[in-house]
Design an enzyme around this catalytic site. Structure first.
Site, PDB file in Angstrom:
ATOM      1  N   ILE A 199      29.640  22.615  21.822  1.00  0.00           N
ATOM      2  CA  ILE A 199      29.718  21.242  22.333  1.00  0.00           C
ATOM      3  C   ILE A 199      29.839  21.252  23.856  1.00  0.00           C
ATOM      4  O   ILE A 199      30.766  21.858  24.394  1.00  0.00           O
ATOM      5  CB  ILE A 199      30.919  20.504  21.729  1.00  0.00           C
ATOM      6  CG1 ILE A 199      30.849  20.515  20.202  1.00  0.00           C
ATOM      7  CG2 ILE A 199      30.970  19.063  22.241  1.00  0.00           C
ATOM      8  CD1 ILE A 199      32.092  19.964  19.534  1.00  0.00           C
ATOM      9  N   LYS A 217      43.410  25.546  23.530  1.00  0.00           N
ATOM     10  CA  LYS A 217      42.305  24.671  23.933  1.00  0.00           C
ATOM     11  C   LYS A 217      42.825  23.379  24.557  1.00  0.00           C
ATOM     12  O   LYS A 217      42.251  22.870  25.534  1.00  0.00           O
ATOM     13  CB  LYS A 217      41.429  24.372  22.725  1.00  0.00           C
ATOM     14  CG  LYS A 217      40.723  25.608  22.182  1.00  0.00           C
ATOM     15  CD  LYS A 217      40.036  25.337  20.846  1.00  0.00           C
ATOM     16  CE  LYS A 217      39.354  26.579  20.308  1.00  0.00           C
ATOM     17  NZ  LYS A 217      38.756  26.369  18.967  1.00  0.00           N
ATOM     18  N   ARG A 223      33.578  51.370  19.971  1.00  0.00           N
ATOM     19  CA  ARG A 223      33.077  52.618  19.396  1.00  0.00           C
ATOM     20  C   ARG A 223      31.566  52.638  19.417  1.00  0.00           C
ATOM     21  O   ARG A 223      30.914  51.617  19.149  1.00  0.00           O
ATOM     22  CB  ARG A 223      33.581  52.791  17.952  1.00  0.00           C
ATOM     23  CG  ARG A 223      35.070  53.022  17.834  1.00  0.00           C
ATOM     24  CD  ARG A 223      35.492  53.189  16.383  1.00  0.00           C
ATOM     25  NE  ARG A 223      35.300  51.960  15.639  1.00  0.00           N
ATOM     26  CZ  ARG A 223      36.173  50.959  15.611  1.00  0.00           C
ATOM     27  NH1 ARG A 223      37.298  51.052  16.305  1.00  0.00           N
ATOM     28  NH2 ARG A 223      35.941  49.874  14.908  1.00  0.00           N
TER      29      ARG A 223
END
Length: 443
Positions: A141, A210, A52
């Site tokens: 990291i 992950k 938006r």
């Protein structure tokens, strides 16, 4: 004007302007001159796609007229597309459209990579562009690039990591303050570490995505989130945390990726996410609050530890910006970075074949012969007992009156064998209940 200043700007399109997107835009704008010097060409933000218009986004440092709701058009006029909207669609379609128009892509989208990474890799290779995604795992990291590039000449054997800051915060508070699970989650929400609906974190979905990415890179095989055995922390109790403390351990939600032989003798990989006890002497045990850390074991390099903030606007933006610089340098130099490496094509083993140690707590009748019967059941399934402790039950409920608590820690055994053992002892009339089963890792 120097040759660097005379170079034609590389056009950057940003998809998404949430916490991470805002930080990326702001840091790109503030560091404009430094990025030009590092890359050899200026970077120019040509647009930011948002849902938006009309909101105050002055924090980005980007002119209001550059914001657009037409993401499909925006990606067609960029050299580098940065995707930080998350989710599967429209992110996947927009990334593929960017590739088709010759743009390299930097993404932080772990869910998409874990579900359909091969499609994206193939499209990037087909169009001769880059796909970089350092920010998809462990925030700031530097982890994926070392796996993909620095350790490309080595054989990674195991990855043991804390890759979700929310669950680490919750478990850390349960350990350090004695809080229960619900109370610790509420505190994490109040501090902004947990979403209003924390399911993706506390049930392990985020960590599983992950883990799939880490396993794919480490073992040169295609691993999806669906291949990852997943257990969350919602069943971890204060009693479990206290039991871990009694063993000089802490409970952590771990992502574990390891190269192991399968039942058929052929090489395979085990990829799993679950809570586990780890000794306080292990480097991961000292990871506090919402920090992440990943322990990598490689044949030649030995043990490596990667530690730092795993989320947040600026930390995640740092990883995104590193990828932007990398792909921008490739465009200036006329090359591309590493492609998908899936040549090993190792089988992902079922959870039943995973090998680890176990902590089991039983409520039993306090009478002679109980330990011998329980030990016989363990032996029948070839689960070796490392240590055992029997004590008067500390539980206060009526059912436990006159009972005893039996705590057993096993040597390494398969998950399948342990499950069969627990099923057998649960059915014994001398056993009032199996109150806790938890894996023991890190030794």
């Amino acid at each position: 004007m120097s040759a660097i200043d005379e170079g034609k700007p590389l056009r950057v399109a940003l998809l998404g302007c949430g916490v991470v997107g805002t930080s990326v835009a702001r840091l790109l704008t503030l560091g404009r001159d430094d990025f030009t010097a590092r890359i050899g060409r200026p970077l120019e933000i040509v647009g930011i796609a948002v849902r938006r218009l009309g909101r105050d986004r002055s924090e980005t440092g980007v002119a209001e007229e550059l914001f657009t709701t037409d993401a499909e058009e925006l990606v067609t006029r960029a050299d580098i597309v940065v995707e930080v909207i998350g989710g599967i669609e429209p992110a996947r379609s927009l990334i593929l459209r960017a590739f088709e128009h010759g743009a390299s892509v930097v993404t932080a989208n772990k869910a998409l990579l874990a579900e359909d990474g091969p499609t994206l890799y193939a499209a990037a290779e087909k169009h001769g562009v880059d796909l970089y995604y350092e920010a998809s795992v462990a925030g700031a990291i530097p982890l994926l690039r070392p796996l993909r590039e620095s350790l490309a000449g080595d054989d990674v054997t195991r990855i043991l990591g804390i890759v979700n800051g929310t669950t680490n915060y919750v478990l850390d508070k349960m350990d350090s303050t004695g809080q229960g699970f619900d109370e610790a989650v509420q505190q994490a929400q109040a501090l902004g570490y947990a979403e209003a609906d924390p399911t993706a974190d506390v049930e392990g979905f985020d960590a599983a995505a992950k883990a799939a990415i880490l396993a794919s890179l480490a073992f040169h095989s295609r691993v999806t989130a669906a291949d990852v055995h997943r257990e969350g922390i919602s069943e971890v109790t204060a009693a479990d945390v206290r039991a871990a403390a009694d063993m000089d351990c802490v409970v952590k939600l771990l992502a574990i990726c390891e190269r192991v032989p399968g039942a058929d003798g052929l090489p395979g990989i085990s990829v799993r996410v679950h809570p586990a006890m780890i000794p306080r002497t292990h480097p991961l045990a000292g990871v506090r609050e919402a920090f992440n850390a990943v322990f990598v074991e490689a044949r030649a390099a030995g043990s490596l530890m990667f530690y730092g903030p795993g989320a947040g606007g600026d930390p995640t933006a740092s990883a995104v910006l590193g990828d932007i610089v990398a792909v921008a340098r490739h465009r200036v130099g006329g090359g591309v970075g590493p492609r998908e490496s899936a040549y090993a094509d190792l089988q992902v083993l079922p959870m039943g074949q995973a090998l680890t140690r176990y902590y089991i707590s039983l409520q039993v009748h306090d009478r002679p012969g109980v330990l011998a019967q329980v030990a016989t059941a363990f032996a029948a399934h070839e689960v070796s007992i490392q240590q055992v402790r029997q004590q008067v039950s500390q539980r206060q409920d009526e059912q436990s009156q006159g009972g005893a608590e039996l705590v057993i820690v096993t040597h390494t055994a398969s998950d399948e064998a342990l499950a069969a053992t627990v099923n057998e002892i649960s059915a014994m009339d001398i056993v009032r209940g199996v109150t806790s089963v938890m894996r023991v890792e890190g030794e």
